[in-house]
Design a protein around this motif. Structure first.
Motif, PDB file in Angstrom:
ATOM      1  N   LEU A  76      74.269 108.401  78.450  1.00 46.70           N
ATOM      2  CA  LEU A  76      75.680 108.541  78.059  1.00 46.70           C
ATOM      3  C   LEU A  76      75.800 109.310  76.747  1.00 46.70           C
ATOM      4  CD1 LEU A  76      77.435 105.037  78.214  1.00 46.70           C
ATOM      5  CD2 LEU A  76      78.361 107.160  79.119  1.00 46.70           C
ATOM      6  N   THR A  94      83.879 110.592  82.057  1.00 45.66           N
ATOM      7  CA  THR A  94      84.876 109.532  82.018  1.00 45.66           C
ATOM      8  C   THR A  94      85.848 109.916  80.907  1.00 45.66           C
ATOM      9  OG1 THR A  94      85.243 107.150  81.829  1.00 45.66           O
ATOM     10  CG2 THR A  94      83.312 107.991  80.646  1.00 45.66           C
ATOM     11  N   ASN A 142      86.987 102.750  85.444  1.00 45.74           N
ATOM     12  CA  ASN A 142      86.796 101.349  85.833  1.00 45.74           C
ATOM     13  C   ASN A 142      88.111 100.634  86.109  1.00 45.74           C
ATOM     14  OD1 ASN A 142      84.034 101.588  85.579  1.00 45.74           O
ATOM     15  ND2 ASN A 142      83.986 100.898  83.456  1.00 45.74           N
ATOM     16  N   PRO A 157      79.367 100.196  87.955  1.00 44.41           N
ATOM     17  CA  PRO A 157      78.860  99.651  86.688  1.00 44.41           C
ATOM     18  C   PRO A 157      79.398  98.255  86.424  1.00 44.41           C
ATOM     19  CG  PRO A 157      80.516 101.363  86.259  1.00 44.41           C
ATOM     20  CD  PRO A 157      80.368 101.261  87.753  1.00 44.41           C
ATOM     21  N   ASN A 191      79.512  95.833  83.461  1.00 42.55           N
ATOM     22  CA  ASN A 191      79.309  95.749  82.009  1.00 42.55           C
ATOM     23  C   ASN A 191      79.458  94.301  81.562  1.00 42.55           C
ATOM     24  OD1 ASN A 191      79.519  98.769  80.970  1.00 42.55           O
ATOM     25  ND2 ASN A 191      81.125  98.533  82.526  1.00 42.55           N
ATOM     26  N   PHE A 226      71.961 102.504  82.048  1.00 41.28           N
ATOM     27  CA  PHE A 226      72.161 103.520  81.020  1.00 41.28           C
ATOM     28  C   PHE A 226      70.906 103.507  80.166  1.00 41.28           C
ATOM     29  CE2 PHE A 226      76.833 102.820  81.701  1.00 41.28           C
ATOM     30  CZ  PHE A 226      77.080 104.104  82.167  1.00 41.28           C
ATOM     31  N   LEU A 255      78.326 104.374  74.169  1.00 41.07           N
ATOM     32  CA  LEU A 255      79.283 105.324  73.592  1.00 41.07           C
ATOM     33  C   LEU A 255      79.295 105.153  72.080  1.00 41.07           C
ATOM     34  CD1 LEU A 255      82.133 105.080  76.255  1.00 41.07           C
ATOM     35  CD2 LEU A 255      80.575 106.991  75.895  1.00 41.07           C
ATOM     36  N   THR A 256      79.616 103.927  71.644  1.00 37.32           N
ATOM     37  CA  THR A 256      79.639 103.679  70.195  1.00 37.32           C
ATOM     38  C   THR A 256      78.714 102.525  69.822  1.00 37.32           C
ATOM     39  OG1 THR A 256      81.449 102.072  70.318  1.00 37.32           O
ATOM     40  CG2 THR A 256      82.064 104.389  70.127  1.00 37.32           C
ATOM     41  N   THR A 257      78.224 101.785  70.808  1.00 32.50           N
ATOM     42  CA  THR A 257      77.385 100.616  70.524  1.00 32.50           C
ATOM     43  C   THR A 257      75.952 100.864  70.994  1.00 32.50           C
ATOM     44  OG1 THR A 257      77.897  99.548  72.625  1.00 32.50           O
ATOM     45  CG2 THR A 257      79.395  99.077  70.791  1.00 32.50           C
TER      46      THR A 257
HETATM   47  C1  DTB Z   1      80.834 102.060  81.942  1.00 32.35           C
HETATM   48  O1  DTB Z   1      81.210 101.322  82.879  1.00 32.35           O
HETATM   49  N1  DTB Z   1      80.190 101.628  80.869  1.00 32.35           N
HETATM   50  C2  DTB Z   1      79.958 102.721  79.950  1.00 32.35           C
HETATM   51  C3  DTB Z   1      80.451 103.945  80.752  1.00 32.35           C
HETATM   52  N2  DTB Z   1      81.043 103.354  81.901  1.00 32.35           N
HETATM   53  C4  DTB Z   1      81.278 104.960  80.127  1.00 32.35           C
HETATM   54  C5  DTB Z   1      80.567 102.511  78.626  1.00 32.35           C
HETATM   55  C6  DTB Z   1      80.151 101.236  77.947  1.00 32.35           C
HETATM   56  C7  DTB Z   1      80.766 101.227  76.591  1.00 32.35           C
HETATM   57  C8  DTB Z   1      80.300 100.092  75.741  1.00 32.35           C
HETATM   58  C9  DTB Z   1      80.937 100.085  74.411  1.00 32.35           C
HETATM   59  C10 DTB Z   1      80.643 101.286  73.558  1.00 32.35           C
HETATM   60  O2  DTB Z   1      79.471 101.703  73.406  1.00 32.35           O
HETATM   61  O3  DTB Z   1      81.597 101.847  72.956  1.00 32.35           O
END
Ligand code: DTB
Ligand code: SAM
Ligand code: SF4
Length: 335
Positions: free
Chosen positions: A67, A152, A175, A242, A244, A307, A313-315
């Motif tokens: 990602l 996404t 999602n 996915p 999560n 992943f 993405l941010t975590t």
């Molecule tokens: C998904 O279902 N999970 C991913 C992806 N699609 C884009 C994103 C998870 C994000 C978790 C919080 C973050 O890192 O910001």
């Protein structure tokens, strides 16, 4: 029956036939049937899930996607779990859309590290045309590197899915997040139907659908089953699902939610596998805080995608080296 729920009299013919097609689509799974799966003794549930998994997939192959957040933070939506919503005060630093070259460097590194798919995520409610154009170029170039492409970007308007398809997009992630009954407790700035409409636009242009949700947000077991029922009963279930685990981020409304029992997470994966036998089920956010033993149970329960790479993405996400070691210990090969 349908008319008692949705008044179709005000709809044009195309909308009317869409509503009718949905009503006539076979309902493969009721919520009660899925709850009954969750209630099985753990060994029985795992056996059933593993049996279905082996009938449909190489049981030792796991697809790996990397990602990249190509536009971060400052989002106008109010998703209660999300550190990127502008209205919550989190440590996420806002970043405008990345330059093409930076994205390509990240894709190249992901490929060298063994990823087969590169997913580009943007914190938008919905992309504007001027946002979409540079992303189309990113998709073309990532695809030309020999990677599968996924994006996404939020809700899509008419015509945008076609442009993504023409650029070579293989998967679009959008999602449903949770069951319809719990949705209003999570997000108020877009409706469940908005999400279904975007998914229809993606399906209609033959881009593979990546759609799942988040668990551990305080929802009940029937609501977890309700999310799976929505996905499994789609005319064509998503190719990629996915699952999560809520990553709790300080500053978001969901921070401090009671932690989900890890076995309930494994049960959710198993129920997803049984109800969507031909979909890739992705063990998504939440792996960093998950013991390797629980991850191994998720693979046994039928998870066959992750992943990969130290950031979502941010975590955070486990280090690539740790995942390579885990795959080695379990005899898993990356797909
Ligand atoms: C998904 O279902 N999970 C991913 C992806 N699609 C884009 C994103 C998870 C994000 C978790 C919080 C973050 O890192 O910001
Ligand atoms: N803005 C776009 C959208 O919402 O469709 C794309 C990016 S959004 C961050 C992608 C998905 O990440 C969300 O739909 C949600 O399911 C998941 N997600 C976001 N924050 C999360 C968190 N804290 N824990 C687990 N999953 C999360
Ligand atoms: Fe925005 Fe997507 Fe986060 Fe919701 S999940 S706040 S739409 S980035």
């Amino acid at each position: 029956m349908l008319e008692s729920v949705i008044d179709i009299r005000g709809l044009d013919n195309a909308e009317r036939s869409k509503v009718q097609a949905r009503a006539e689509a076979p309902q493969r799974w009721t919520v009660d049937e899925i709850v009954a799966l969750f209630e099985l003794p753990f060994a029985d549930l795992m056996h059933q899930a593993q049996t279905v998994h082996r009938e449909n997939f190489d049981p030792n192959g796991v697809q790996v996607s990397t990602l990249l957040s190509i536009k971060t933070g400052g989002c106008s939506e109010d998703c209660g779990y999300c550190p990127q919503a502008a209205r919550y005060h989190t440590d996420v630093e806002k970043q405008d859309l990345m330059q093409l070259e930076e994205v390509l460097a990240a894709a190249r590194a992901a490929k060298e590290n063994g990823a087969s798919r590169f997913c580009m995520g943007a914190a938008w409610r919905s992309p504007k045309q001027r946002d979409l154009e540079p992303v189309l170029k990113m998709i073309q170039e990532v695809k030309a590197m020999g990677l599968e492409t996924c994006a996404t970007l939020g809700m899509l308007k008419d015509g945008q899915a076609e442009q993504l398809k023409d650029a070579g997009l293989d998967y679009y992630n959008h999602n449903l997040d949770t069951a319809p009954e719990y949705y209003g407790d999570v997000i108020t700035t877009r409706t469940y139907q908005d999400r279904l409409d975007t998914l229809d636009r993606v399906r209609n242009v033959d881009i593979n659908v990546c759609c799942g949700g988040i668990i551990g947000m305080g929802e009940s077991r029937p609501q977890r089953a309700g999310l799976l029922a929505q996905l499994a009963n789609m005319e064509r279930p998503p190719e990629s699902v996915p699952i999560n685990l809520l990553t709790q981020v300080e500053g978001t409304p969901m921070y401090g939610t009671d932690e989900l029992d890890p076995f309930e997470f494994v049960r959710t994966i198993a129920a997803a596998r049984i109800t969507m036998p031909q979909s890739f089920v992705r063990l998504s956010a939440g792996r960093q805080s998950m013991h390797e033993g629980i991850q191994a149970l998720c693979f046994l329960a039928g998870a066959n995608s992750i992943f990969y790479g130290e950031k979502l993405l941010t975590t955070g996400n486990p280090e690539a080296e740790a995942d390579k070691a885990l795959f080695g210990k379990l005899g898993i090969h990356p797909l």
